[in-house]
Design an enzyme around this catalytic site. Structure first.
Site, PDB file in Angstrom:
ATOM      1  N   GLU A   2       0.793  -1.223   0.000  1.00  0.00           N
ATOM      2  CA  GLU A   2       0.000   0.000   0.000  1.00  0.00           C
ATOM      3  C   GLU A   2       0.829   1.279   0.000  1.00  0.00           C
ATOM      4  O   GLU A   2       0.697   2.127   0.885  1.00  0.00           O
ATOM      5  CB  GLU A   2      -0.997  -0.038   1.167  1.00  0.00           C
ATOM      6  CG  GLU A   2      -1.990  -1.138   0.920  1.00  0.00           C
ATOM      7  CD  GLU A   2      -3.087  -1.259   1.942  1.00  0.00           C
ATOM      8  OE1 GLU A   2      -2.820  -1.102   3.146  1.00  0.00           O
ATOM      9  OE2 GLU A   2      -4.236  -1.509   1.542  1.00  0.00           O
ATOM     10  N   GLU A  27      -4.226 -10.579  -0.194  1.00  0.00           N
ATOM     11  CA  GLU A  27      -5.059 -10.490   1.015  1.00  0.00           C
ATOM     12  C   GLU A  27      -6.488 -10.818   0.629  1.00  0.00           C
ATOM     13  O   GLU A  27      -7.005 -10.285  -0.349  1.00  0.00           O
ATOM     14  CB  GLU A  27      -5.017  -9.080   1.626  1.00  0.00           C
ATOM     15  CG  GLU A  27      -3.675  -8.703   2.209  1.00  0.00           C
ATOM     16  CD  GLU A  27      -3.630  -7.283   2.774  1.00  0.00           C
ATOM     17  OE1 GLU A  27      -4.681  -6.748   3.190  1.00  0.00           O
ATOM     18  OE2 GLU A  27      -2.530  -6.712   2.775  1.00  0.00           O
TER      19      GLU A  27
HETATM   20  C1  GAL Z   1      -5.253  -3.970   3.734  1.00  0.00           C
HETATM   21  C2  GAL Z   1      -3.862  -3.781   4.279  1.00  0.00           C
HETATM   22  C3  GAL Z   1      -3.635  -4.528   5.544  1.00  0.00           C
HETATM   23  C4  GAL Z   1      -4.785  -4.326   6.478  1.00  0.00           C
HETATM   24  C5  GAL Z   1      -6.051  -4.753   5.839  1.00  0.00           C
HETATM   25  C6  GAL Z   1      -7.271  -4.481   6.673  1.00  0.00           C
HETATM   26  O1  GAL Z   1      -5.602  -2.908   2.956  1.00  0.00           O
HETATM   27  O2  GAL Z   1      -2.897  -4.150   3.347  1.00  0.00           O
HETATM   28  O3  GAL Z   1      -2.437  -4.083   6.105  1.00  0.00           O
HETATM   29  O4  GAL Z   1      -4.875  -2.979   6.798  1.00  0.00           O
HETATM   30  O5  GAL Z   1      -6.252  -4.010   4.678  1.00  0.00           O
HETATM   31  O6  GAL Z   1      -7.250  -5.074   7.885  1.00  0.00           O
END
Ligand code: GAL
Length: 935
Positions: A408, A485
């Site tokens: 990010e 993620e």
């Molecule tokens: C993503 C980020 C993570 C965490 C997650 C939400 O955008 O990369 O570090 O913030 O969202 O829990």
């Protein structure tokens, strides 16, 4: 510009980055008690430390002193201070750390001082003389202090600033925890030493190839005793790649390591080689020639007491817990972990995406913020320096199969430069960066929290988001895709993990992904009256914070695996049984199934009748197999609900499936004389007790304590529609000898939309039955959290049930649930989520026995459906009002919920909401329950 606000990556005299290795060179650990003084600002005088406090190193000072040294701060995206790069506020907590040490009598040429991790920028003095400045919190820095140390006693002072220019590059979603939180070591460098070493161990067609890179004092000998390898190079020019003959490959499933030494006359370095070759072929990511599917998790460094300080047993236990849940990969979100974590990954077997310590997310937080560092040449060196130190530190680990530039940050030339450098330095591993949406400088296409539809698009046409050009889409089509993620595991959820896995398997370009995230980051603390609890954002009085968004792991802060971990384990199980009993397929990447034991069990009405071990011929990785079941496994001779359960076990459960063999004839509740001992309130028609068992109700319930996912999806409309504050008006009560009929209108203040409910009680052979008919009026425009009835009982201690279990499950999170019979204390039925919320629903109940006094049964409807149950010491209204578990009021009641349906979980806390097929929209519901006093 001050040193802590300039753009440099640290002082110029830092030593070149090199591998973190085990070596025979002498070392002196400087961990232990240091003198400590905290200043409120950066420009403090250098004081005499005699009167300072004592603080352990490694540590974070905010986790010591009970508030004396400040408290942790949690923010997700936003910076906790004004965005004014590269400057930081004058209020800049600064911790001076001081200790003395006796220089050992080493026979060495140079002496090096190494810091493995300090948050965030620090200046070092040895014996009062300035050594240098370090930046990059989760990266090592080494200084040559040969000319500063003296025989005998020496002193070291480290001034650590919580905020610095580096902070702008370290905006990861986690607690801000300043301090010297990793080891500090004094290292003797012998004159005949190994300066740096990298032994690449490739695996091609069963053969091992070593590509060494060594700097130091030649001659240097590399030996792998197990392979009879011993080569001595007289000079750097002699160092060359060579073949070592037949070897066993390294993989996450079979982490075969070979001990290796690289020795100069005065120093021997120990490495553990794992032979494996990573390659991208078109849109396929291959290790040792086979596609890898990542069944992964994002792993932060977090410990409820130590913060980000390494604890060997704790880390090992966590990695083993992953392995026991079929997880095969970690992304080191969003920085290199303590180096020893990677030794454990090599040893235990996990594919690792190793991420650099880099995130600038806060620049996106507010439109007024410009000058994102990612494309600003002033920051170029600090970006590049971080990547160099990442790769150089960890390059020897076989577990690392991907380098990731960070998380990010905006896209930009500084990232592209990092990628370029990495490609040049290490051609053996691909480079990942999620924000390189058009795959302009990285090797893998990556996204976070993509919807199933987007993934299908990525799997086919190659695009998953707008704004990229056709030629860029073509590029994506030639990249493997990884979901870096997904499945935001905040509170109760995430739902749809099985839906995701199905999509990953449907499209060859997709390579699975990494759940967000492994563990809650709760910090163990106490209320004013001494009650311990796990703190999240806001609990330390932060000015800005992001609440419980830091509690989004599959493991709770106290180490308890949440049901989502068990669900994930089932979704990604290596052995997948076929739709008909007798077939299976293996998801293993590199091992056959010879270590797997296959077990069958036949149950009747939830009770095991017979079981046995199956003879199954091993199948190679990725292949399918078949087996014969003994006749008894399928025997239907006994009356009752019969199930065949197949389990695959290899140390832990690696696959399981249930097959329903028979369903007993549907018995409807046939009315008989009387009311089975049920006693009703003559005015309201409410049940008061059944025989001697006190039980009050029913009461229609549409509300559940919102989950963290609900809170970012349905909750506001549910509240707007008043589902949490329904009012009940009894319209009619008819009490007879053999039946009781109560009509109730249920609605919320201000609204006309309602649910008409009829409770019809009648005697049955087995006690008393209740048929609930609930009919919604016109005008409903939101989903319902649940549709069910609630009863209230004096305390219950233990329940037994026949139904789904053993853990909670919901329509989009039910892969791990099975039909069986369980006995559980009431207090163990529910999950203690960091923020109290809906928990404990177990659908498809057959019968429930409360303290051996009351039996509650359900009647299967025409479609085979049955209500589920949950029990709680609190109402959903009470649960929803509590911010932490310890805030729930004391209770001497138990609430029994019999829900005909519940809304799914979804992943809306970060990701898609509940899918339509798992959503609960208002509809007419009818269901029948039976009650019998056993006392
Ligand atoms: C993503 C980020 C993570 C965490 C997650 C939400 O955008 O990369 O570090 O913030 O969202 O829990």
């Amino acid at each position: 510009m001050t040193y802590y606000e300039d753009f440099s990556p640290g002082s110029a005299n830092r030593l070149a980055p090199r591998s973190w290795v085990r070596s025979t060179a002498p070392t002196l650990s400087l961990d232990g008690d240091w003198k400590f003084k905290l200043w409120p600002h950066a420009d403090a005088p250098l004081e005499d430390p005699a009167d300072w406090d004592t603080l352990p190193v490694p540590s974070h000072w905010v986790l010591h002193g009970d508030g004396k040294y400040g408290r942790p701060i949690y923010t997700n995206v936003k910076y906790p201070f004004p965005v004014d790069p590269p400057y930081v506020p004058d209020e800049n907590p600064t911790g001076d750390h001081f200790r003395t040490f006796t220089l050992p009598e080493w026979d060495v040429d140079r002496i090096v001082l190494r810091f493995d991790g300090v948050e965030s920028t620090y200046k070092v003095w040895v014996n009062g003389a300035e050594v240098g400045v370090g930046k990059g919190s989760r990266l090592p820095t080494e200084f040559d202090v040969t000319d500063l140390v003296v025989p005998g006693e020496n002193s070291i002072l480290v001034r650590v600033h919580q905020w610095s220019s580096a902070t702008y590059l370290e905006d990861q979603d986690q607690w801000w925890l300043p301090g010297i939180f990793r080891d500090v070591t004094l290292i003797g460098r012998p004159s005949a030493r190994v300066d740096d070493v990298w032994v690449r161990a490739d695996f091609v067609d069963g053969q091992g190839f070593l590509t060494p890179e060594v700097t130091g004092s030649f001659p240097i000998t590399l030996a792998v005793p197990e392979l009879d390898v011993s080569v001595t190079w007289q000079s750097a020019a002699d160092v060359a790649a060579f073949e070592v003959g037949t070897v066993e490959p390294w993989s996450a499933e079979s982490p075969r390591l070979y001990d290796c030494t690289v020795a100069a006359a005065g120093e021997t370095v120990h490495l553990r080689l794992g032979f494996r070759t990573v390659r991208i072929d078109g849109d396929q990511f291959l290790v040792n020639g086979r596609k890898v599917m990542f069944y992964g998790v994002n792993r932060h460094e977090t410990h409820p007491v130590l913060g980000r300080v390494f604890d060997s047993d704790y880390v090992r236990e966590n990695l083993l817990l992953m392995k026991r849940h079929n997880i095969n990969a970690i992304r080191t979100s969003h920085y290199p972990p303590d180096p020893r974590v990677l030794e454990l990954c090599d040893e235990l077997g996990l594919w690792v995406m190793l991420e650099c310590d880099l995130e600038t997310h806060g620049f996106e937080h507010d439109e007024s913020i410009v000058d994102n560092p990612s494309d600003d040449p002033r920051w170029a060196e600090q970006f590049l320096d971080r990547m160099r130190r990442t790769v150089e530190r960890d390059k020897n680990h076989p577990s690392i199969v991907i380098w990731s530039l960070g998380n990010e940050c905006a896209n930009g030339r500084n990232l592209a430069a990092m990628a370029q450098w990495t490609h040049e330095r290490d051609s053996s591993r691909p480079v990942h960066f999620e924000r390189d949406l058009a795959s302009a400088y990285t090797d893998m296409h990556s996204r976070m929290y993509a919807t199933l539809e987007e993934l299908a698009q990525i799997g086919t046409t190659g695009c998953g988001h707008g704004g990229i050009r056709p030629e860029e889409i073509v590029r994506q089509q030639n990249r493997p895709f990884v979901h870096c993620e997904f499945g935001h595991a905040m509170g109760n959820g995430a739902g749809s993990l099985a839906d995701y896995q199905a999509v990953y398997e449907r499209y060859p370009r997709l390579h699975g992904g990494f759940i967000w995230e492994w563990r809650d980051h709760g910090i163990l603390t106490k209320t004013a009256d001494g009650t311990p609890f796990y703190a999240y954002g806001g609990d330390f009085g932060e000015v800005v914070h992001d609440g419980n968004f830091v509690m989004d792991g599959m493991v709770l802060s106290d180490g308890t695996p949440s049901p989502s971990l068990v669900e994930y384990a089932a979704v990604i199980a290596p052995i997948v049984f076929g739709d008909e009993p007798g077939t299976f397929r293996s998801r293993y990447h590199s091992i056959d199934t010879s270590a797997v034991e296959f077990i069958w069990t036949r149950t009747v009405d939830g009770r095991e009748v017979e079981s046995g071990v199956l003879e199954v011929l091993p199948v190679p990785p990725g292949e399918s197999g078949a087996f014969e079941l003994p006749e008894q496994a399928l025997d239907l001779a006994v009356e009752g609900e019969t199930w065949l359960t197949l389990e695959a076990v290899s140390g832990h459960l690696v696959g399981s499936r249930q097959y329903r063999l028979s369903t007993p004839r549907r018995v409807s509740a046939v009315p008989t004389k009387g009311l089975g001992g049920a006693v009703f309130d003559p005015r309201t028609g409410s049940l008061l007790r059944i025989g001697s068992v006190e039980i009050a109700g029913p009461r229609l319930e549409l509300w559940r304590a919102p989950t963290d996912n609900d809170a970012r999806a349905g909750e506001w409309l549910w509240r707007e529609r008043g589902l949490d504050r329904l009012e009940h008006r009894v319209r009619d009560v008819r009490i007879g000898d053999d039946e009781v009929i109560v009509d109730v209108r249920v609605a919320a203040a201000t609204a006309a939309r309602c649910v008409d409910v009829t409770y019809h009680w009648f005697g049955v052979a087995d006690g008393v039955a209740l048929r609930v008919d609930a009919v919604p009026s016109q005008g409903w425009d939101c989903t319902w959290p649940r549709i069910g009835v609630r009863f209230e009982l004096p305390s219950v201690d233990e329940v037994q049930w026949f139904g789904t279990g053993p853990l909670e499950s919901y329509s989009d999170s039910a892969t791990a649930a099975r039909v069986g019979r369980w006995t559980v204390p009431v207090d163990d039925l529910n999950v203690v989520y960091a923020k109290p919320q809906e928990t404990g629903h177990r659908p498809a109940l057959r019968e429930l026995i409360l303290d051996n006094r009351l039996r509650v049964g359900t009647v299967r409807d025409i479609g085979g459906h049955r209500p589920g149950f949950s029990l709680s010491r609190h109402t959903p209204q009470q649960v929803a009002a509590a911010a932490h578990p310890h805030e729930l009021p004391p209770s001497d009641r138990v609430y029994l919920f019999l829900d005909n349906a519940q809304h799914g979980l979804g992943s809306a806390a970060c990701g898609p909401d509940v899918l339509p097929q798992h959503a609960l929209w208002p509809a007419a519901h009818s269901f029948t329950l039976t009650f019998r006093n056993l006392a």
